[in-house]
Enzyme design. Structure first.
Site, PDB file in Angstrom:
ATOM      1  N   HIS A 118      35.920  32.704  40.011  1.00  0.00           N
ATOM      2  CA  HIS A 118      36.643  32.957  41.265  1.00  0.00           C
ATOM      3  C   HIS A 118      36.204  34.300  41.875  1.00  0.00           C
ATOM      4  O   HIS A 118      35.930  34.379  43.080  1.00  0.00           O
ATOM      5  CB  HIS A 118      38.154  32.948  40.970  1.00  0.00           C
ATOM      6  CG  HIS A 118      39.036  33.214  42.148  1.00  0.00           C
ATOM      7  ND1 HIS A 118      39.907  32.273  42.660  1.00  0.00           N
ATOM      8  CD2 HIS A 118      39.196  34.320  42.938  1.00  0.00           C
ATOM      9  CE1 HIS A 118      40.553  32.790  43.696  1.00  0.00           C
ATOM     10  NE2 HIS A 118      40.143  34.029  43.883  1.00  0.00           N
ATOM     11  N   GLU A 119      36.114  35.339  41.035  1.00  0.00           N
ATOM     12  CA  GLU A 119      35.794  36.681  41.555  1.00  0.00           C
ATOM     13  C   GLU A 119      34.326  36.794  41.984  1.00  0.00           C
ATOM     14  O   GLU A 119      34.028  37.427  42.997  1.00  0.00           O
ATOM     15  CB  GLU A 119      36.140  37.763  40.525  1.00  0.00           C
ATOM     16  CG  GLU A 119      37.617  37.822  40.127  1.00  0.00           C
ATOM     17  CD  GLU A 119      38.588  37.922  41.297  1.00  0.00           C
ATOM     18  OE1 GLU A 119      38.220  38.470  42.342  1.00  0.00           O
ATOM     19  OE2 GLU A 119      39.722  37.417  41.163  1.00  0.00           O
TER      20      GLU A 119
HETATM   21 ZN   LIG Z   1      40.585  35.616  45.191  1.00  0.00          ZN
END
Ligand SMILES: [Zn+2]
Length: 175
Positions: free
Chosen positions: A148-149
């Site tokens: 996600h990051e």
């Molecule tokens: Zn995020």
């Protein structure tokens, strides 16, 4: 040091690829510290990428506290990555395998939570805030968080990873 303000979607900075970091000076270290402080002061947040504080540099911070359980949910099993602070600079995923999903949220999308298809294991190569190389294999929840990051640094928001139908639904909700 003050908490940085978080950019919420829609915003161009969230859909722009961040640039490689090549200077590891005091100013850069201060940015990393400010990002950790911002993460600490944001409720239920476990990760933050520089794009989300309006900085287009490839740096992200993560901190996953071990969930100790409550009346509704049992305690989590401790993993090596719990209760640790991570700063990843210029991170890359060099291998991935398996499938895993967790309900994802994002500081840039208040009140939106949904599943995104992700890998269960990812091998990550990065640098720390001093520029030293680091490498590890992330699993399960932590693997999802890393993906996600890193997506943020590539200018990809989690809405883009969802099915078209879900994305349309959430976009409507946000307006
Ligand atoms: Zn995020």
């Amino acid at each position: 040091m003050e908490k940085l303000s978080i950019v919420t979607w829609p915003a161009e900075v969230l859909e722009t690829r961040a640039a490689e970091v090549s200077v590891f000076d005091d100013e850069f270290k201060q940015l990393c510290q400010a990002m950790h402080l911002t993460l600490d002061k944001s409720d239920n947040a476990v990760g933050l990428a520089a794009n989300q504080v309006n900085v287009l540099k490839r740096v992200l911070v993560m901190h996953v506290p071990l969930f100790l359980g409550n009346e509704e949910y049992p305690a989590e099993e401790r993993q090596w990555w719990h209760d640790k602070r991570f700063t990843l600079v210029n991170p890359r995923i060099t291998a991935s395998s398996g499938k895993f999903r967790v309900m994802e949220g994002c500081l840039s999308f208040p009140k939106i939570y949904d599943y995104v298809p992700r890998a269960k294991f990812v091998t990550v190569e990065a640098q720390d805030e001093e520029g030293k190389p680091i490498s590890f294999v992330a699993n399960d929840f932590f693997a999802v968080l890393v993906q996600h990051e890193i997506d943020h640094l590539d200018g990809i928001v989690f809405l883009t990873r969802m099915s078209r139908l879900k994305a349309v639904f959430h976009r409507k909700k946000l307006r």
